[in-house]
Enzyme design. Structure first.
Site, PDB file in Angstrom:
ATOM      1  N   GLY A 215      96.124  27.927  -6.918  1.00  0.00           N
ATOM      2  CA  GLY A 215      96.450  26.582  -7.354  1.00  0.00           C
ATOM      3  C   GLY A 215      95.681  25.546  -6.556  1.00  0.00           C
ATOM      4  N   GLY A 217      95.318  22.334  -4.017  1.00  0.00           N
ATOM      5  CA  GLY A 217      96.029  21.724  -2.901  1.00  0.00           C
ATOM      6  C   GLY A 217      95.517  22.233  -1.576  1.00  0.00           C
ATOM      7  N   GLY A 218      95.954  21.547  -0.512  1.00  0.00           N
ATOM      8  CA  GLY A 218      95.481  21.873   0.824  1.00  0.00           C
ATOM      9  C   GLY A 218      95.851  23.271   1.262  1.00  0.00           C
ATOM     10  CD  GLU A 238      97.044  26.596 -13.532  1.00  0.00           C
ATOM     11  OE1 GLU A 238      97.751  27.046 -14.449  1.00  0.00           O
ATOM     12  OE2 GLU A 238      97.392  25.672 -12.783  1.00  0.00           O
TER      13      GLU A 238
END
Length: 431
Positions: A215, A217-218, A238
């Site tokens: 996904g 994000g950091g 994705e």
């Protein structure tokens, strides 16, 4: 008439293309970088001449002028997932949202449960066979292309022509608008010591030969940075971003050990740098597919050792994750988190990780809580949760009792809150 003649006949200005939109239409726009800036700017400029038009999209990246509370009766936004441009309006209540799993948005469109009258999308230049590639985000857009009355493509030479199920033929297109602006770039998130610590815990549990879904994000990117020494990793995700590109350049990703589509990376949207977009262009190692293919848990789970890495904002003592709202205030959306958690749970030797810092607001509140903040939108359920990781360790919850889950989560909470959490757990009869 040949393809080039069709192309010339259908080319017009962005302002002229807006004339194809009717009052009451719903315009489907792709995820992120796939949004067409010239078309959406023209729509914004002409919004007061329209009535009851809706723009539906996941993760808008630019705040076009149609994001305007005073002209909602003309053109308004409907979110499948809130981004920076749409979040303020969502939290104020004048932008609505459609709750849905990312994988099921195409089905909602196909069945007419959510409208699709017009498609506006960025596209690559046309190839010699008359096809454009919606490489940046075929997502739910390909389903909308099959359903819509009007398809308008903004053709930009900077858009890659990718392989996979992401192509639209000139015969399907109502109008073409040309632009040459550089594609929007989204850099890697900042990684601090907390993210780095979480990333190490997760990386230690990822085996060579695993297939990854990562996904945005950091924390997910912190995991990626610590996987460069792994071998024969695969990609079924994705989002393809620069983190995955880093692993490829390090030799960690080969896709050779994938048990589904070996040798191929699979994704439904791209989000990153110009270097990433160039990498996507006619690369036989990458296929871009609609989200009902990439995110379907039954399809993704055909990859053995599927590893899903996704973030949440709050988790309760049973393992319920609030990943998309702050109490009643919407923040993002369901997206593909549940799709891939379920896929990893189904995959042979798969692992689903939910990651979060132990605290928020400068360490003043715990993200591990007895019960979710009232009104929180539950994303990943207690029945789907598997691994939870903070900077203080790993809690494996799947198959565990409520009491065991509670103890495991308290053990990875920030030490300053563990005593209080134990008292609250006793009050809830969970200890």
């Amino acid at each position: 008439m040949n393809h080039l003649e069709h192309y010339t006949q259908k080319t017009c200005t962005a302002a002229d293309a807006i004339a194809l939109v009717r009052d009451g239409d719903t315009i489907i726009v792709p995820t992120g970088v796939g949004e067409p800036p010239a078309l959406l700017t023209a729509l914004s400029d002409q919004r007061r001449s329209l009535n009851g038009v809706v723009v539906s999209q996941i993760l808008p990246l630019r705040k076009f002028d149609y994001f305007d509370e005073t002209t909602l009766g003309h053109v308004r936004h409907s979110a499948y997932f809130f981004g920076g441009a749409s979040r303020p309006g969502g939290q104020a209540g004048w932008i609505d949202f459609v709750p849905a799993y990312f994988s099921e948005l195409p089905q909602l469109i196909e069945r007419g449960l959510t409208p699709s009258d017009v498609v506006f999308s960025l596209a690559s230049p046309m190839d010699e066979h008359g096809y454009f590639s919606l490489a940046l985000a075929p997502d739910y857009t390909m389903a909308a292309v099959k359903k819509a009355r009007v398809i308008v493509l903004e053709v930009n030479p900077n858009v890659p022509f990718a392989f996979g199920d992401c192509h639209v033929h000139i015969s399907q297109v109502s109008a073409l608008v040309e632009s040459q602006d550089p594609l929007l770039e989204v850099g890697l998130p900042e990684i601090g010591p907390v993210q780095e610590a979480i990333g190490k815990y997760v990386a230690d549990l990822i085996d060579d030969g695993s297939t990854l879904q990562i996904g945005y994000g950091g924390i997910p990117d912190a995991v990626v940075m610590q996987l460069k020494h792994k071998r024969d990793l695969g990609i079924h995700t994705e989002m393809i971003g620069d983190g995955i590109l880093t692993l490829l350049e390090a030799g960690a990703v080969t896709n050779r050990k994938k048990t589904f589509m070996p040798g191929k990376m699979v994704a439904t949207f791209g989000l990153g740098s110009q270097k990433l977009y160039r990498f996507m262009h006619r690369n036989p190692a990458l296929e871009m597919h609609p989200v009902e293919f990439t995110n379907d848990p039954y399809i993704a789970a055909r990859n053995d050792q599927l590893v899903a890495i996704n973030a949440t904002m709050q988790i309760d003592m049973l393992g319920q994750c609030g990943s998309e709202s702050l109490g009643t205030r919407p923040y993002s959306g369901t997206g593909g988190q549940v799709d891939f958690v379920r896929a990893a749970n189904r995959s042979r030797d798969g692992k689903a990780f939910i990651v979060l810092p132990s605290t928020a607001k400068g360490g003043s509140i715990s993200r591990i809580v007895p019960t979710l903040t009232p009104g929180t939108h539950v994303t990943t359920s207690k029945n789907d949760i598997n691994y939870v990781v903070t900077e203080y360790g790993v809690a494996q919850l799947r198959g565990k009792s409520a009491h065991q889950r509670c103890e495991a989560l308290i053990n990875i909470a920030h030490p300053d809150f563990r005593g209080e959490l134990r008292d609250q757990a006793r009050a809830l009869k969970l200890r």
